[in-house]
Design a protein around this motif. Sequence first.
Motif, mmCIF file in Angstrom:
data_model
loop_
_atom_site.group_PDB
_atom_site.id
_atom_site.type_symbol
_atom_site.label_atom_id
_atom_site.label_comp_id
_atom_site.label_asym_id
_atom_site.label_seq_id
_atom_site.Cartn_x
_atom_site.Cartn_y
_atom_site.Cartn_z
ATOM 1 N N ASP A 35 0.859 -1.179 0.000
ATOM 2 C CA ASP A 35 0.000 0.000 0.000
ATOM 3 C C ASP A 35 0.899 1.235 0.000
ATOM 4 O OD1 ASP A 35 -1.715 2.095 0.555
ATOM 5 O OD2 ASP A 35 -2.053 1.496 2.637
ATOM 6 N N GLY A 44 0.240 0.741 -5.018
ATOM 7 C CA GLY A 44 -0.741 1.695 -5.499
ATOM 8 C C GLY A 44 -1.698 2.145 -4.419
ATOM 9 N N VAL A 57 -3.247 1.106 -9.599
ATOM 10 C CA VAL A 57 -2.317 0.065 -9.150
ATOM 11 C C VAL A 57 -1.242 -0.102 -10.213
ATOM 12 C CG1 VAL A 57 -2.071 -2.364 -8.505
ATOM 13 C CG2 VAL A 57 -4.127 -1.097 -7.835
ATOM 14 N N LEU A 83 -5.612 -3.420 -4.451
ATOM 15 C CA LEU A 83 -4.352 -4.131 -4.640
ATOM 16 C C LEU A 83 -4.576 -5.641 -4.675
ATOM 17 C CD1 LEU A 83 -2.136 -2.081 -2.162
ATOM 18 C CD2 LEU A 83 -1.881 -2.113 -4.647
ATOM 19 N N TYR A 118 -6.330 -6.702 -7.869
ATOM 20 C CA TYR A 118 -5.418 -6.679 -9.016
ATOM 21 C C TYR A 118 -4.606 -7.968 -9.079
ATOM 22 C CZ TYR A 118 -1.561 -5.275 -12.046
ATOM 23 O OH TYR A 118 -0.626 -5.224 -13.055
#
Length: 315
Positions: free
Chosen positions: A83, A125, A130, A165, A168
């Motif tokens: 993060d 991201g 991201v 995140l 993704y």
Amino acid sequence: MASLLTPVKGKLFIDSTRKSTHALDGAYASLLRGHSLDFDDLRAYEYGDQIRDIDWKATARLGSPVVRRSLATRMHTVLFVVDTGLSMAALAYDERPKKELAILTVGVLGLLALRHGDDFCLVDGDSSGVRRREIGRSEAALEHTLRRIDRAVDEASAPSDRDALLSYVARTIARRMIVVVLTDDAPVGAETERLLRRLRVQHDVLWITLRDAEPVLDPSRTGTGAGRRARAAADLPASPQRARRDVASHWAIPEFLQGDAELAGELHAVDAADAAHTDTLLRRLEITHVALAAQDAAVGELLAMLDARSHVRHG
């Protein structure tokens, strides 16, 4: 710019010599157990183990069933999911930048991966998007990765989005990896749990929480640096250095609340309940996890996490 990896090496060297290089090697290797011809060790049989893994000679000698464990022979990729939103621009529990704790964590685990012939990559991201960095196989690549985290947090302007995140990774990364999630101690909701269940099926997941600084300092808590600072500042006038401000909303906590033991206790109870919920969930999902509060103890706690993991069965 000064190297970000050099101080990481120094801290890792100090802690690894305390635990011994052999113990450190074994701890990291525990991530990578698989079926190969390279014998590792024996352990007691557990429900679900395959019959072919039982060592019958050792079983007869010890009087109870034991199984052989072997080391995987293929290269592994460690995927750091970091993060880099506004929450990472805040202070950690030790009153030092949380960003520095994230860099230390990625640096330590990245060096261990390189030391064992593995490679790594980065997904980072926030709510604005991201990004994924290509696979690295050298200390130079690891240095660039640490600088990317450093720069991304410095330039952050959007709130953190942990679920974005995780989503993704679940949607775009098919090859099995060791996924190391670095996040803050925000509560884990239903969507995060759903994504973790999905990731756990496909990848080997580790969860590392970077604990936030206390919004209200409690002078009665003598065991923490925050408590010492609060006591030392109790008789001093208000100062910008001691002001607490939310990194996302910029809302400032009134200075007169600092040192309020009752309010600090209530906030601590809420944090403890959230941490207990997260711990219970991750244990149920069999996800190895650790909460890091301070840079000075982080390397030892990471090594202890890996060492504890060596006692967990991996299929």
